[in-house]
Every structure is written in structure tokens, then in C-alpha cells.
Scaffold this active site. Structure first.
Site, PDB file in Angstrom:
ATOM      1  N   HIS A   6       0.244   5.574   1.136  1.00  0.00           N
ATOM      2  CA  HIS A   6      -0.619   6.581   1.744  1.00  0.00           C
ATOM      3  C   HIS A   6      -0.429   7.911   1.019  1.00  0.00           C
ATOM      4  CE1 HIS A   6      -1.305   3.609   4.720  1.00  0.00           C
ATOM      5  NE2 HIS A   6      -0.145   3.732   5.315  1.00  0.00           N
TER       6      HIS A   6
ATOM      7  N   ARG B 243      -4.047   0.635  -2.425  1.00  0.00           N
ATOM      8  CA  ARG B 243      -3.451  -0.701  -2.436  1.00  0.00           C
ATOM      9  C   ARG B 243      -2.833  -1.053  -3.783  1.00  0.00           C
ATOM     10  NH1 ARG B 243      -8.044  -0.718   0.585  1.00  0.00           N
ATOM     11  NH2 ARG B 243      -7.761  -1.320   2.780  1.00  0.00           N
TER      12      ARG B 243
ATOM     13  N   GLU C  17       3.290   7.423   9.306  1.00  0.00           N
ATOM     14  CA  GLU C  17       3.187   6.520  10.449  1.00  0.00           C
ATOM     15  C   GLU C  17       4.555   6.011  10.894  1.00  0.00           C
ATOM     16  OE1 GLU C  17       0.386   3.876   8.582  1.00  0.00           O
ATOM     17  OE2 GLU C  17       1.929   2.416   8.083  1.00  0.00           O
TER      18      GLU C  17
ATOM     19  N   GLN D 208       0.817  -1.213   0.000  1.00  0.00           N
ATOM     20  CA  GLN D 208       0.000   0.000   0.000  1.00  0.00           C
ATOM     21  C   GLN D 208       0.845   1.253   0.000  1.00  0.00           C
ATOM     22  OE1 GLN D 208      -1.452   0.437   4.486  1.00  0.00           O
ATOM     23  NE2 GLN D 208      -1.500  -1.710   3.811  1.00  0.00           N
TER      24      GLN D 208
ATOM     25  N   HIS E  93       4.752   0.109   0.790  1.00  0.00           N
ATOM     26  CA  HIS E  93       5.195  -0.655   1.953  1.00  0.00           C
ATOM     27  C   HIS E  93       4.155  -1.704   2.307  1.00  0.00           C
ATOM     28  CE1 HIS E  93       2.532   2.400   3.733  1.00  0.00           C
ATOM     29  NE2 HIS E  93       2.280   1.496   4.676  1.00  0.00           N
TER      30      HIS E  93
END
Length: 398
Positions: A98, A273, A133, A96, A254
Site C-alpha cells: 500500500h 500487486r 491497516e 501487495q 504482505h
């Protein structure tokens, strides 16, 4: 201070035992428990016990934003800006990417205009926020993250016995543009061409020692006909030791392959995705958000700054920061008018403010509103503290 009641997300890749073994989370149905969410995301907000009953933390923040978040957080974010999770992966997650903040806002607005419901399976943007993240490993933790140095990609591609034209093009001229073409080529493989390419890849992988071939074989045991099996050729394979952390920026492909960790991120659920999934894949939207740059393995491990038994992870994003606090050091912190979330990782810890004391046992967590000011933290064990980036972690004594 409020003790939290947190929700478990039962995704298929989750472990049936890790959250129970590590933190005593009950699993009477023996279903996969992938993530324990701590925060106020609309999809799975934590609850706090207030006025004699359990209430949504998200709603309490909405009803009392200045008390719960403080003026600055409310002005900048209009919500609790971070979300913390305990992640327990028994199988690979989807590969995926972001989006950054600009792309997330634009994509969310466009899909709203198009009338796509927020819970529709083909929706790309669940909210208007970015999702940087950090993952902090609690067990040996394996992941893919970021494109390898081009020379390493070429070394693996040259071993393949039947190369696609995009493979040969990248080998001859390794650039961000040819990597983009190669990435898209793998994602768009279909039918017999995909089957042949995967068959040949697996034949080479099973006959070749070391990485990325071992990871390719493992992925194929779960997703034998998924184009995500090609990704270890392109992406760094990372093995974190317990206590190590990794930061993931927007635009970086990642996935997590296996392990238990603490994940903290901006308060978002936006995921585009690329493979290892039966969920929605939008290749055009995905590629628009990918940064095709090489990254060495060494740059992906995110080191803390250490002081008096505290490891601080001050990430580049302003939305969050993470601290791992080793007790029995007695610490006095000041919220500085920002919200704080505490999770007891080992042993027992006690939070203390005037006229209020709250004890957290293993696996328990608490929310400290911004207006509390100073609070003491003491006990035996280890706690994790989530805060707004760089704002709330002022040690007054130790």
C-alpha cells in the site's frame, strides 16, 4: 444510531462458508464471500435505514457531514476516515503493497490527468488515500508480512540448488539495495527462465522440511507459474492465534494466506500487486513504494492496551483505532464529536442513548453519528468498536 446493511465482496480467494458459519451471512449462490465491508467507501458503501428506506451511508455523510462526522473529522478527512471489514480467506490473496499518503495523492492525480477511468483494470490508484491497516484474528490466521531479517533470508537462499546472480549478490552483500535487486529479479522473471527457477524452487521445497518450504509448496498449488511463489523466501511467515493482531504499514509487502479476521484500515482501496494474482501488476510503481528493510517476526504482533474488559488497539495511524469490548461489562462512552462504528462479534449487545435503544445480534453492526455524545453499551458477548484514532473511546464508567 443506525443499524447497517453491509455489502459482501465476492473475490475468488474468499470462503464459501466462513461468513455464514460465523455470522449468519446468507450465501444462496454458494459463491466465495471474501469480505464484508462496513463503512462509507464509494466502492461498497454500507446503507442505513433512515426516512423509511435504506440510503447510502456515504451519501448521508456527504449531505450531513457535521452531524455524521463532526467538525474535526470533516476538517481533517472530508469523509469517514476508516473502513472495517470481516475478511474470510480460503486461499492466498495477492502479494501487495500500500502506498503512503504522499504517493497515493500523487499517483491518483497523475492517473486522473492521464484519463484512466477509476474502474479500469490497469489503474493503480483508486483514491488519493493511504491504507495502513490492522488485522485482528478471529480464527488461526496465516499471513506474510515484511522482509525477514537478512540472516534468515540468506539461510533459505543458500539451500537453493541453482541460484540466480541476484541471489548470490545478496548472499555476499546483504543490504537494502541488494534486496531491492533480488526482489525485482524475482518479479521480472519470464518465460523459460521463470519456469526453470520455479521448477527448481519447488524441487527444493518438496524435499526440505519446515518453513518457508511448506508455504512455498502450498502457494504453488494455487499459483504454480506465478513469481509470488518466491516471496516466502523473503517475507516473514506469521501465524496469528485468535485474539492476536498485526499492524501493516505503508510500503510493506504482505498477503493473507488463510483465516478469518477483522480488518480495519484507512478508507482506501489502493493496492499495488506483486504476485499471486491475475490482476494488474505494475512493477515499476510497486518498487517505488516498497520499503526494503528487515523486520523481526516479534515486532509484527501488535499488542493491545487492556482496561476493564476492553482491548484497545491504538495504531500509529490517526485514521482509525479498534477496540474489542468484552461484555457484560456496562460501559459508557463519549463520541467526543467523532463517528463510531460497532460490530457484534459474539452474543448480543445493546446501544443506548437518551430516547433511543438499538440491539445488535451476532453479525450486526451500527453507525453512531458524531453528534450523539455519550452512549451506553451493555449485553452479553463481545463487540468491536471502530473509531477515529485515539479520539472517541473515552470510558466514563465500567
Amino acid at each position: 444510531m443506525y443499524k447497517l446493511n453491509n455489502k459482501v465482496q465476492h473475490y475468488t480467494w474468499g470462503s464459501r462458508t466462513a461468513l455464514t458459519d460465523c455470522f449468519g451471512v446468507a450465501n444462496p449462490q454458494q459463491s466465495p464471500m471474501a469480505e464484508l465491508w462496513m463503512g462509507a467507501h464509494p466502492s461498497a458503501s454500507s446503507q442505513i435505514f433512515i426516512r423509511g428506506a435504506w440510503h447510502s451511508l456515504e451519501k448521508e455523510i456527504a449531505d450531513n457531514p457535521l452531524v455524521m462526522l463532526g467538525q474535526a473529522t470533516w476538517n481533517n478527512y472530508h469523509q469517514l476516515p476508516f473502513l472495517m471489514k470481516i475478511l474470510a480467506a480460503d486461499q492466498p490473496l495477492s502479494i501487495q503493497v500500500h502506498p503512503n499518503l504522499i504517493a497515493a495523492k500523487a499517483g491518483f492525480e497523475l492517473e486522473n490527468i492521464q484519463g484512466i477511468p477509476l474502474n479500469h483494470p490497469n489503474r493503480n490508484y483508486r483514491d488519493a488515500n493511504h491504507k495502513p491497516e490492522l488485522i485482528y484474528a478471529l480464527s488461526p490466521f496465516t499471513a506474510l508480512n515484511g522482509f525477514k531479517p537478512f540472516a534468515e533470508i540468506i539461510q533459505s537462499l543458500q539451500i537453493l540448488d541453482n541460484r540466480l546472480p541476484a541471489v548470490n549478490l545478496f548472499i555476499k552483500n546483504p543490504t537494502a539495495n541488494t534486496l531491492r535487486q533480488l526482489f525485482i529479479t524475482y518479479l521480472r522473471l519470464k518465460d523459460e527462465q521463470k519456469h526453470q527457477a520455479l521448477t527448481q524452487l519447488l524441487r527444493v521445497a518438496k524435499a526440505t522440511k519446515g518453513e518457508p518450504w511448506l508455504t512455498i509448496v502450498r502457494l504453488a498449488t494455487y499459483w504454480p507459474e506465478d513469481v509470488g511463489v518466491f516471496m516466502p523466501l523473503l517475507l516473514n511467515i506469521i501465524r496469528l492465534k485468535p485474539g492476536q493482531a498485526m499492524y501493516l504499514t505503508a510500503g510493506t509487502p504482505h498477503t493473507y494466506l488463510q483465516g478469518v479476521g477483522i480488518e480495519i484500515m484507512a478508507n482506501s482501496d489502493n493496492v499495488l500487486r506483486a504476485g499471486l494474482t491475475d490482476k494488474h501488476v505494475d512493477i515499476n510503481e510497486l518498487v517505488k513504494n516498497v520499503s526494503f528493510k528487515e523486520t523481526s517476526l516479534e515486532k509484527l504482533i501488535f499488542p493491545p492496551s487492556r482496561h476493564k474488559g476492553i482491548d484497545d488497539y491504538d495504531v500509529p495511524a490517526d485514521d482509525f483505532a479498534l477496540s474489542v469490548i468484552t461484555l457484560p461489562t456496562s460501559c459508557c462512552f463519549n463520541t467526543n464529536d467523532y463517528p463510531v462504528l460497532i460490530f457484534c462479534l459474539e452474543g448480543k449487545c445493546t446501544l443506548d442513548i437518551p430516547n433511543t435503544q438499538l440491539t445488535l445480534n451476532l453479525g450486526e453492526s451500527a453507525f453512531i453519528p458524531a453528534d450523539n455524545g455519550a452512549f451506553n453499551l451493555e449485553g452479553q458477548g463481545t463487540c468491536v468498536m471502530a473509531t477515529v484514532g485515539g479520539k472517541t473511546r473515552t470510558v466514563k464508567g465500567g
